[in-house]
Structure formats: structure tokens, C-alpha cells
Design a protein around this motif. Sequence first.
Motif, short mmCIF file in Angstrom:
data_model
loop_
_atom_site.label_atom_id
_atom_site.label_comp_id
_atom_site.label_asym_id
_atom_site.label_seq_id
_atom_site.Cartn_x
_atom_site.Cartn_y
_atom_site.Cartn_z
N PRO A 150 -0.58 2.58 -3.16
CA PRO A 150 -0.96 1.50 -4.09
C PRO A 150 -1.30 1.99 -5.50
O PRO A 150 -1.13 1.25 -6.47
CB PRO A 150 -2.19 0.87 -3.42
N LEU B 32 1.38 0.52 -8.70
CA LEU B 32 2.23 -0.25 -7.80
C LEU B 32 1.51 -1.46 -7.21
O LEU B 32 2.12 -2.50 -6.99
CB LEU B 32 2.76 0.64 -6.68
N LYS B 33 0.22 -1.32 -6.93
CA LYS B 33 -0.49 -2.43 -6.30
C LYS B 33 -0.53 -3.66 -7.22
O LYS B 33 -0.45 -4.80 -6.75
CB LYS B 33 -1.91 -2.01 -5.90
N ALA C 244 4.45 0.00 -2.16
CA ALA C 244 3.19 -0.33 -2.82
C ALA C 244 2.02 -0.31 -1.83
O ALA C 244 0.89 0.03 -2.20
CB ALA C 244 3.29 -1.70 -3.48
#
Length: 291
Positions: free
Chosen positions: A157, A171-172, A153
Motif C-alpha cells: 500500500p 498505491l493505497k 496496492a
Amino acid sequence: MSIWGEIKSSFRLGSNLTRLIYINLGVFLLFGLLRVFLFLSASSSGWITGFMAVPANLQSLMVRPWTIVTYMFYHEDFLHILFNLLWLYWFGQLFLQFFAQRQLTWVYLLGGISGALLYILAFNLLPPFKGYAEVSLALGASASVLAVVIAVATLQPNFTVYLLFLGAVRLKYLALATVVIDIISIPVSNAGGHIAHLGGALFGFIYVVALRRGTDLAKPFYSISSIRFPKRNRMKVTYRSHNADYDYNYRKAQKQKQIDDILDKIARSGYDSLTKEEKDILFKANNRNIN
């Protein structure tokens, strides 16, 4: 080929992700069967957890120093290992799209160690845990898995994954939600486990930040690891077949090294820094090696 033969072949020739999953499953089954045997023989099995799980008590840790590693492969409950290995499988595959095989192994191990260290420090230094260090134990792969998740992540991100009921999630946001849930869960239940998770997540974040600055924190450990290229020690019938096998393994090793170098370049400078030839090599490798 027998089932056992297939398992051995898969472990020897599979990716590092496959090996990590197999080790966790093997440890779970081994000690699960041992508990059954001890139960049927009217013997205590409580010593198993003490032997494998990492203690918060410093004196106990000095007596059982190996537990700082073994705890991250040890699970007692089926659902515990199921969810950990599902996360490891999903994010391990994603990790290997951007990092080398050896990096997965050491992010898992060092993330787990970081989680254990933060857990031990918290239970020995923070007032809410005073007195609990004497009896507290930590176990499970969650800290190691969180290190892998947060590393991916941090590197990518904005990479999008698709979750059941939630749909597309970057993902972030997934990483942030995981960390926040662990933080707010500390006073509620399993404080030691959530603190260990945060230790693993912290290592995953620091690892990628350092990598972007040109420092691979796992590099000092690469020389002691031979997990990438397992050797096949089979006796060959003729001299010709031995050479053919040697040439094949040599070419395979060289190809893997080329791919790892490309992944290292992505980690340092991003995907856009690759040449067209390097992108083609990576594309072909990803289409041939789906774990």
C-alpha cells in the motif's frame, strides 16, 4: 526474422504480461478487420458483440457461457483498449515484482470473472436495473486490470508511483481513488461497467488478504495452466544440439521456479523475510528480465 516471426517469438518466449497484452490486441484486430469485411459486403456485424460480450440476462448467458471469459479480452473502441492495456502494462510490471507469473494470469482471469458475476447479480437483483438485464452487455478488460491494480496496492500500500501532473502517489491512495470514482459513477453513466470494475477490484483485495493467511485462491487452477514454460518443438540438426537445447530449457525452467518460490514467499511474509541470497537472486532476475 519477419515481423510475424518476431511476434510469435515474443509471444512464446515473453512473460505472461506480454501474452495477455498480445491476446487483447489480437482479438481487437481480428474482430476489427472482420467488421470492415462485413461492412464492405453490406452484412451486419452486430452479432460479434453478442458473441463476445457477457450478457446480464441469465438465459442468454446459459446459451453463451463462454462470454464470461471472452468479454474480458474484447474491446470495440481504440481508446478503450488503449487505456486498459496501458494500465495493464504499468501495473502488470509492478505486479510481477512481488508475485509469480502464473499469479498474474489467474488474477487477471478470476478478477474478470468476478467482475462479470457482480455485474450479472446487480442487474438481476437490484431495483434500479430492473428490465435492463434483457438488453445489457458488458465488455472490456477493465475488471481484470482493476484486480491486478488492487492486488498490488493491497500487498504494497505504501509503494510510491509517479503520475503525470500529480507527482508521487502511494498505491493505497491511487487504489482508493479508483474505487471511489467507480462507486460514485454508477448512477451517472455506464453503471454495468463500473459495477464490473468493483467486482474485479474486490477479487484483487480478497486474493491478497487470503494469500497473507496462507491460501492462494488461484492455486486450484495452476495444474491446468501451462503458460509459464512454453515448449519449443523445433527439430534439431544433430543429437548434440538437441541436448544443448533441452539442457538450456531445463535450467531456465528451474531458475524460473526458484524465482517464483521467492515471489510466493514475499507475498506470504513480505520482502524482509528473504535471505540475502534470495534478495540477490531476485535483484539479478529483475535486472535481466525487464518487459
